[in-house]
Design an enzyme around this catalytic site. Structure first.
Site, mmCIF file in Angstrom:
data_model
loop_
_atom_site.group_PDB
_atom_site.id
_atom_site.type_symbol
_atom_site.label_atom_id
_atom_site.label_comp_id
_atom_site.label_asym_id
_atom_site.label_seq_id
_atom_site.Cartn_x
_atom_site.Cartn_y
_atom_site.Cartn_z
ATOM 1 N N ARG A 266 0.861 -1.181 0.000
ATOM 2 C CA ARG A 266 0.000 0.000 0.000
ATOM 3 C C ARG A 266 0.898 1.232 0.000
ATOM 4 N NH1 ARG A 266 -3.431 -2.607 -1.729
ATOM 5 N NH2 ARG A 266 -5.564 -2.912 -1.007
ATOM 6 N N GLU A 295 -3.857 7.694 -5.203
ATOM 7 C CA GLU A 295 -4.018 6.993 -6.483
ATOM 8 C C GLU A 295 -5.265 7.513 -7.185
ATOM 9 O OE1 GLU A 295 -3.869 2.771 -5.801
ATOM 10 O OE2 GLU A 295 -1.962 2.915 -4.749
ATOM 11 N N HIS A 317 -0.881 0.392 -9.874
ATOM 12 C CA HIS A 317 -1.581 -0.543 -8.969
ATOM 13 C C HIS A 317 -2.051 -1.764 -9.782
ATOM 14 C CE1 HIS A 317 -3.764 -0.789 -4.876
ATOM 15 N NE2 HIS A 317 -3.550 -2.003 -5.356
#
Ligand code: GLV
Ligand code: GLV
Length: 369
Positions: A266, A295, A317
């Site tokens: 993360r 993000e 991601h």
């Protein structure tokens, strides 16, 4: 079913949605690729939704649980991580939430492994050299060299499912492995890897005999050629071992100037301002990131600084973004299948209706008798 169960999904998760419909569910899917505004989720919940399918893009907190009060029976998160869900709020409203562990373990670990290789062997720089027609000659060391991965030392920060899968892959490259985890240590797994190392050496498959051991975080950071992060995001107050900004100015200064950081866990586990400085000033040799503090990665992120582009690999991601892992309707293979199974378990009262026995429910503590 007399009244069909109503489900709202904040994004399309593929064929599994149709399987729910075939079971008689009334399923509405938010049609756009971007996440819906929170106000829309609240509106849907107020209209009497029984099950909510969420992703890591949705903030799930008291506001949502309040809107779903009296109807909302489950939040099924399409991800292994659930730092976007306020666990204390879910527990206060007594709404179980589920996640999709295991099915993305190998895909995520494999991506971390490839990130490490791409970074070390300068794949991005090498391809640019070729594409931009700057490959003027073959030369022993010009214009640059990469670093070998085989036989080097990797620190695995976090030895949960994904960390252990990363260890298995690194062992294949005869890497020495420093393991660190403040809460979960799997000594049996580490022992088995050492036995494999010993056998490979004894049978002439590996020239050197690699080693593996649990160490302190100091020892891991100061000795590793690669540091790969596999911890959940736990903020201050959520855990006695928070991981927020676990990587910061102090930790980067402990790493070797030749070392590389890989983060597939993360974003907020890494202080990005400190990382950008560490890369600019060459406290460490490079970093590959798949996750960010915000993000999608903002346009003005210091990580985009062209001065560090040669040593900073940035991915969207993407670690679990493989076809079977993301979309298989089989709960033993795909996040979609597992997400829907978690939802069904709660809504259809599987396991005798005992939420504490349902394998994909995360916050079982709220339902213990
Ligand atoms: C992806 O980041 C996940 O948590 O599944
Ligand atoms: C999660 O799956 C982890 O490996 O910690």
């Amino acid at each position: 079913m007399s009244q069909p169960l109503r489900v709202f999904a904040t994004c399309d998760i593929g064929e599994s949605i149709n399987l729910l419909r075939e079971r008689g569910y009334d399923v509405e899917v938010y049609p756009k690729p971007e996440p819906p505004p929170k106000s829309l989720i609240i509106e849907k919940l107020k209209s009497g939704i029984d099950g909510l399918i969420t992703t890591l893009r949705d903030q799930v907190d008291a506001e949502l649980f309040e809107a779903g009060k009296g109807h909302l029976k489950v939040v099924a998160q399409y991800a292994v991580g659930f730092d976007n869900i306020n666990r204390a709020d879910a527990n206060r409203y007594r709404v179980p939430f589920t996640n999709t562990p295991d099915v993305l373990t190998e895909a995520t670990a494999e991506f971390a492994f490839f990130m490490m290789g791409a970074l070390a062997r300068q794949l991005w720089n090498a391809e640019h050299l070729t594409r931009e027609n700057k490959w003027g000659f073959w030369h022993p060391y010009l214009p640059f060299l990469g670093d070998e991965v085989t036989g080097k030392t990797v620190a695995i920060i976090g030895t949960g499912r994904i960390g252990l899968a990363m260890i298995k892959k690194c062992a294949g490259l005869d890497m020495n492995i420093l393991c660190y985890d403040p809460v979960y240590q799997n000594h049996d797994y580490i022992k088995a890897i050492q036995e494999l190392n010993d056998l490979r050496h004894a049978r002439g498959i590996s020239r050197e005999k690699p080693w593996i051991k649990y160490v302190s975080i100091e020892e891991a950071l100061t000795n590793a050629d690669f540091v790969s992060v596999h911890v959940p995001l736990l903020r201050e107050g959520e855990s006695s071992t928070p991981t927020y900004h676990l990587f910061n100015e102090q930790t980067f200064r402990k790493m070797k100037p030749t070392a590389f950081l890989v983060n597939s866990s993360r974003g907020p586990v890494v202080d990005e301002a400190a990382l950008a400085q560490a890369l600019r000033e060459r406290w460490i040799a490079g970093a590959a990131l798949d996750v960010y503090e915000r993000e999608p990665l903002p346009a003005d992120s210091p990580l985009r600084d062209p001065a560090i582009a040669d040593r900073c690999r940035l991915y969207p991601h993407f670690a679990s973004a493989a076809k079977i892992t993301r979309l298989s309707t089989d709960p033993d293979k795909g996040m979609a299948g597992r997400c829907v199974q978690g939802l069904i378990d709660v809504l259809e009262g599987n396991y005798g209706g005992d939420i504490t026995k349902m394998p994909y429910v995360v916050n079982k503590e709220a339902f213990a008798k």
